[in-house]
Design a protein around this motif. Structure first.
Motif, mmCIF file in Angstrom:
data_model
loop_
_atom_site.group_PDB
_atom_site.id
_atom_site.type_symbol
_atom_site.label_atom_id
_atom_site.label_comp_id
_atom_site.label_asym_id
_atom_site.label_seq_id
_atom_site.Cartn_x
_atom_site.Cartn_y
_atom_site.Cartn_z
ATOM 1 N N THR A 267 -47.868 -46.274 -4.446
ATOM 2 C CA THR A 267 -49.290 -45.974 -4.243
ATOM 3 C C THR A 267 -50.219 -46.852 -5.078
ATOM 4 O O THR A 267 -51.400 -46.549 -5.205
ATOM 5 N N TRP A 268 -49.704 -47.958 -5.642
ATOM 6 C CA TRP A 268 -50.547 -48.772 -6.515
ATOM 7 C C TRP A 268 -51.758 -49.316 -5.781
ATOM 8 O O TRP A 268 -52.829 -49.514 -6.388
ATOM 9 N N THR A 269 -51.628 -49.575 -4.493
ATOM 10 C CA THR A 269 -52.747 -50.164 -3.759
ATOM 11 C C THR A 269 -53.955 -49.233 -3.710
ATOM 12 O O THR A 269 -55.089 -49.702 -3.554
ATOM 13 N N GLN A 270 -53.719 -47.923 -3.884
ATOM 14 C CA GLN A 270 -54.853 -46.993 -3.922
ATOM 15 C C GLN A 270 -55.698 -47.230 -5.164
ATOM 16 O O GLN A 270 -56.921 -47.076 -5.140
ATOM 17 N N ARG A 271 -55.048 -47.619 -6.266
ATOM 18 C CA ARG A 271 -55.802 -47.931 -7.487
ATOM 19 C C ARG A 271 -56.718 -49.133 -7.244
ATOM 20 O O ARG A 271 -57.872 -49.145 -7.676
ATOM 21 N N MET A 272 -56.204 -50.129 -6.552
ATOM 22 C CA MET A 272 -57.020 -51.289 -6.230
ATOM 23 C C MET A 272 -58.164 -50.910 -5.304
ATOM 24 O O MET A 272 -59.316 -51.340 -5.508
ATOM 25 N N SER A 273 -57.862 -50.104 -4.304
ATOM 26 C CA SER A 273 -58.908 -49.676 -3.366
ATOM 27 C C SER A 273 -60.012 -48.918 -4.097
ATOM 28 O O SER A 273 -61.205 -49.139 -3.850
ATOM 29 N N ASP A 274 -59.606 -48.032 -5.013
ATOM 30 C CA ASP A 274 -60.590 -47.273 -5.796
ATOM 31 C C ASP A 274 -61.479 -48.213 -6.603
ATOM 32 O O ASP A 274 -62.701 -48.028 -6.681
ATOM 33 N N TRP A 275 -60.849 -49.213 -7.212
ATOM 34 C CA TRP A 275 -61.607 -50.168 -8.028
ATOM 35 C C TRP A 275 -62.604 -50.948 -7.183
ATOM 36 O O TRP A 275 -63.757 -51.151 -7.577
ATOM 37 N N LEU A 276 -62.175 -51.385 -6.011
ATOM 38 C CA LEU A 276 -63.071 -52.116 -5.119
ATOM 39 C C LEU A 276 -64.262 -51.259 -4.716
ATOM 40 O O LEU A 276 -65.409 -51.735 -4.676
#
Length: 292
Positions: A267-276
């Protein structure tokens, strides 16, 4: 005979329909890379989803769906140790995910200095290709309905090193250049660096205007933790916006995380999405970095 004629017409039409669905590939220089124009027509080699023998650097365009597009763009740099490019897992897969967030993506195929027999220099040509790719994207922003102030860059492993080369040594456009592409800036408006190596990171301070950054690495990826922590320390010293995720486990090269057994990596990509989202990079009107 009618059946045969119909079948033949379908077969002849098939290549055209397939080509229509293939992503657009744009070579960074019309005549080939400067100083290596004679190698322009050397064919790339594709093994599985990895690419080698890149002599005519390019970007492959993955437009965001029209109903989701928000004007943001991302140059994607796959990893592969500068010997190959993981074009599928660290190029196409990130592009598809970012497309769903409304981001138009461009996957870079840059020259590979560590490939056997390569004539390219590790300190020169990947950076040259990355900078040129940023200029090409910015020069055609209107064509893809992009906000020229929301063009970011993401890289994996060796691709993260190319990100650093571009981010920490941006060059302004030359207003008097004969080539209109060279009149554009190579600056990235934000960076995402996933388990990067150390190349490209300055020994001293980073530029005072370095873009907001997102770093992610697993703590058991021992040779790639230090480059992340070093960059985070430089961001903190410069008082610039930065976010870092240091996972306990995950190893190296997990890509988009889909093949990992670890819930955190999956689920790491959710962290990136949140940051964006939090930094306004996905909004048509971008608020100040930091989500304020």
């Amino acid at each position: 005979m009618k059946h045969i004629a119909l079948l033949l017409s379908l077969v002849l039409a098939l290549p055209c329909s397939l080509r229509a669905e293939e992503p657009l590939v744009i070579h960074l220089w019309d005549k080939g890379a400067p100083g290596f124009e004679k190698l322009r027509d050397e064919p790339e080699v594709m093994k599985g989803s990895s690419v080698t023998h890149v002599n005519n650097p390019s970007i492959t365009v993955f437009p965001a769906p029209k109903d989701k597009a928000n004007g943001a763009a991302m140059l994607i740099v796959p990893g592969g140790g500068h010997r190959q490019l993981g074009f599928g897992g660290e190029g196409v897969e990130p592009a598809k995910l970012l497309n769903e967030l409304g981001v138009t993506c461009f996957v870079l195929k840059h020259r590979l200095p560590r490939e056997e027999g390569s004539p390219y220099n590790i300190d020169i040509h990947p950076k040259q290709d990355g900078q040129r790719a940023m200029r090409v994207i910015r020069s055609r922003a209107a064509e893809w309905n992009l906000d020229p102030k929301r063009i970011g860059i993401i890289g994996f492993s060796a691709g993260g090193e190319v990100v650093a080369m571009v981010v920490y040594s941006p060059t302004a456009g030359d207003a008097s250049a004969a080539d209109p592409i060279d009149r554009e800036s190579s600056r990235a408006d934000f960076q995402v660096s996933i388990y990067p190596g150390p190349l490209g990171v300055p020994a001293g301070a980073i530029p005072a205007d370095a873009p907001p950054a997102f770093f992610l690495v697993a703590n058991d990826d021992t040779s790639h933790v230090k480059p992340v922590l070093d960059q985070v320390a430089k961001y903190e010293a410069a008082k610039l916006p930065v976010e870092v995720h240091l996972y306990a486990r995950g190893g190296h090269g997990f890509g988009m995380g889909t093949r990992s057994k670890l819930a955190s990596i999956k689920t790491w990509t959710q962290r990136m999405s949140d940051w964006l989202v939090d930094n306004g990079f996905l909004a048509k009107e971008k608020p100040k970095a930091g989500g304020k």
